[in-house]
Design an enzyme around this catalytic site. Structure first.
Site, PDB file in Angstrom:
ATOM      1  N   LYS A 260      37.619 -12.109  11.234  1.00  0.00           N
ATOM      2  CA  LYS A 260      37.466 -10.889  10.439  1.00  0.00           C
ATOM      3  C   LYS A 260      36.272 -11.058   9.492  1.00  0.00           C
ATOM      4  O   LYS A 260      35.919 -12.186   9.127  1.00  0.00           O
ATOM      5  CB  LYS A 260      38.753 -10.590   9.649  1.00  0.00           C
ATOM      6  CG  LYS A 260      38.982 -11.484   8.450  1.00  0.00           C
ATOM      7  CD  LYS A 260      40.020 -10.894   7.493  1.00  0.00           C
ATOM      8  CE  LYS A 260      40.148 -11.777   6.268  1.00  0.00           C
ATOM      9  NZ  LYS A 260      41.003 -11.301   5.222  1.00  0.00           N
TER      10      LYS A 260
ATOM     11  N   LYS B 190      43.660 -20.600   4.650  1.00  0.00           N
ATOM     12  CA  LYS B 190      43.054 -21.017   3.376  1.00  0.00           C
ATOM     13  C   LYS B 190      43.291 -22.502   3.121  1.00  0.00           C
ATOM     14  O   LYS B 190      42.438 -23.169   2.548  1.00  0.00           O
ATOM     15  CB  LYS B 190      43.575 -20.171   2.218  1.00  0.00           C
ATOM     16  CG  LYS B 190      42.972 -18.783   2.195  1.00  0.00           C
ATOM     17  CD  LYS B 190      43.082 -18.154   0.814  1.00  0.00           C
ATOM     18  CE  LYS B 190      42.406 -16.790   0.791  1.00  0.00           C
ATOM     19  NZ  LYS B 190      42.683 -16.051  -0.428  1.00  0.00           N
TER      20      LYS B 190
ATOM     21  N   LYS C 298      34.599 -11.794   2.652  1.00  0.00           N
ATOM     22  CA  LYS C 298      33.614 -11.937   1.578  1.00  0.00           C
ATOM     23  C   LYS C 298      33.261 -13.401   1.370  1.00  0.00           C
ATOM     24  O   LYS C 298      32.225 -13.725   0.832  1.00  0.00           O
ATOM     25  CB  LYS C 298      34.064 -11.281   0.264  1.00  0.00           C
ATOM     26  CG  LYS C 298      35.531 -11.297  -0.014  1.00  0.00           C
ATOM     27  CD  LYS C 298      35.936 -10.427  -1.206  1.00  0.00           C
ATOM     28  CE  LYS C 298      37.441 -10.480  -1.353  1.00  0.00           C
ATOM     29  NZ  LYS C 298      38.112  -9.426  -1.962  1.00  0.00           N
TER      30      LYS C 298
END
Ligand code: TYM
Length: 345
Positions: free
Chosen positions: A201, A118, A204
Site C-alpha cells: 500500500k 510495524k 507515508k
C-alpha cells in the site's frame, strides 16, 4: 411545541500525524469523510497518541499535529458541522483504552497484521504500545458511540477487533457500547498502492519519495512521480490486480480523483498507451490537490484560527467522551462521584 429532529447517527474517523499525508490517505479516507457531514454527526480526530508508538521528534510531532488538522479542514471537513480535535487533548481516550485492554486477548492482538508489519520495520522498538495500539483505536471509536467508521481497507482488521471488544463488553455488562461498522467506500480507492512497488500500500513512511504522492507535493512533482510509476510490459490498460498491479493502481487513482467508475475509466483509456494513463492520472490528481494546497496554505498562515477550532473541538469531544466513560465506570463498579459530568447529564 417544538418537534424533535431524528437524531443523526455518528460517523468517526482519524489519522496519525506521522508526517505528511499521501493521496492514499486522501482517496482511501479523508475524501470520503466530507460528504458524510451532510448525513451524520461527524467527528474527526488527529490521533497523536497513536503516533507515539513509533519514536517521534517532538518538534516535528508538534508541527505534524497542526498540519494534519489543517489538511482535514483544507480537504473539506467543516468545523461548523464536525467535531475536529486532537486525541491527547481528551484524556478519556487513554483512560478507556486501559479499561478495554482488559477486554482484548493477547492472541487477538498478535494476529493484527499492522502490528506484525510495524514490528518487522521497527525491530529495535517493538514496544507494548505498538502491540496495544488497536485497543486505543477501539477507545477512540467507542467513546463517541460511532455507528460508522470510514477507513481504508488496511484498517478493517482493527475495526473488527473494535467490534469484538464492544460485543464482549456489552455481553458482560449490558449494552453500553454502540457496535460500529466499518465504512469502506467502494467508489473511493480502498487501497492506493505504492507507485514503485504496487504489491504494497502507499504509505507515508515509504523510504523512496517516488513511491508516494504527498498531498502537498507541487503539481510538477506529482507529474514527475506518476511518470516514473512502475507498470509492466503487457501494454494493455485493464483492472488486473494480480498481473497488472501498477496499471490497476493508476486506474484506481484516476477513478478516485475524477469520481468516475471503473467502466468509464476503461472506456476513457481504451486504445491508449501507459504514458497517457500516467499523465492523465497526474493531471486528475492535481485538479483535486490544487484547492487543497491553496486552502492549506491559508490555514497555516492563520494558526490562531486553527487553534481556536481545535480548542472548541476538544471541549465538545471531552463532554461526549466523559459521558461514555462514566457509564463504563459505573457498570464496572468504579467510583464516579468525583467526576464532573454525570453520565445522566
Ligand atoms: P493512518 O493514519 O495510517 O491512515 C489514515 C486513513 O488513511 C487510510 N489509508 C489508506 N487508504 C487507502 N490506501 C492507502 N494506501 C492508505 N493509507 C492509509 C487508512 O485506512 C485510514 O483510514 N489506525 C489508524 C488511525 C486511527 C483511527 C482511529 C481510524 C486511530 N484511531 C479511529 C479510525 C477510527 C491509522 O493508522 O490510520
Amino acid at each position: 411545541m417544538s418537534m424533535e429532529l431524528p437524531k443523526r447517527k455518528v460517523a468517526l474517523s482519524a489519522a496519525q500525524p506521522t508526517g505528511q499525508l499521501t493521496i492514499g490517505n486522501l482517496f482511501g479516507a479523508i475524501q470520503n469523510w466530507v460528504p458524510l457531514q451532510e448525513r451524520y454527526n461527524t467527528i474527526f480526530c488527529v490521533v497523536d497518541l497513536h503516533a507515539l508508538t513509533v519514536r517521534q521528534d517532538p518538534q516535528q510531532l508538534r508541527k505534524h499535529i497542526l498540519e494534519l488538522a489543517a489538511i482535514y479542514l483544507a480537504a473539506g471537513v467543516d468545523p461548523e458541522q464536525s467535531v475536529v480535535f486532537i486525541q491527547s487533548q481528551v484524556h478519556q481516550h487513554a483512560e478507556l483504552a486501559w479499561i478495554l485492554s482488559t477486554f482484548a486477548q493477547l492472541g487477538e492482538l498478535e494476529r493484527m497484521t499492522q502490528f506484525k508489519d510495524k514490528a518487522q520495520r521497527h525491530r529495535h522498538n517493538v514496544n507494548a504500545g505498538l502491540f496495544t495500539y488497536p485497543v486505543l483505536m477501539a477507545a477512540d471509536i467507542l467513546l463517541y458511540g460511532a455507528h460508522v467508521v470510514p477507513v481504508g481497507e488496511d484498517q478493517k482488521q482493527h475495526l473488527e477487533l473494535t467490534r469484538d471488544i464492544a460485543i464482549r463488553f456489552n455481553n458482560a455488562f449490558g449494552p453500553v457500547f454502540q457496535v460500529p461498522d466499518p465504512l469502506i467506500q467502494s467508489q473511493g480507492a480502498e487501497r492506493v498502492r505504492d507507485l514503485q512497488n504496487p504489491a504494497k500500500k502507499m504509505s507515508k513512511s515509504a523510504e523512496s519519495e517516488l513511491s508516494k504522492v504527498m498531498l502537498l507535493d507541487d503539481a510538477s512533482t506529482v507529474l514527475k512521480k506518476f511518470k516514473k510509476a512502475v507498470t509492466d510490459s503487457l501494454g494493455e490498460i485493464r483492472f488486473d490486480e494480480i498481473n497488472q498491479a501498477g496499471v490497476t493502481n493508476l486506474l484506481t487513482i484516476w477513478c478516485a480523483a475524477t469520481g468516475k467508475t471503473r467502466e468509464e475509466a476503461l472506456h476513457h483509456f481504451s486504445h491508449n498507451l501507459y504514458g497517457k494513463l500516467k499523465v492523465e492520472t497526474a493531471e486528475a490528481v492535481n485538479v483535486v490537490l490544487d484547492p487543497i494546497r491553496n486552502r492549506y496554505r491559508e490555514l497555516m498562515n492563520d494558526p490562531g484560527e486553527l487553534e481556536r477550532i481545535l480548542h472548541k473541538g476538544a471541549e465538545q469531544a471531552r463532554e461526549r467522551a466523559e459521558h461514555t466513560l462514566v457509564s463504563v465506570m459505573e457498570v464496572l463498579g468504579l467510583p464516579v462521584a468525583h467526576r464532573k459530568v454525570s453520565s445522566r447529564g
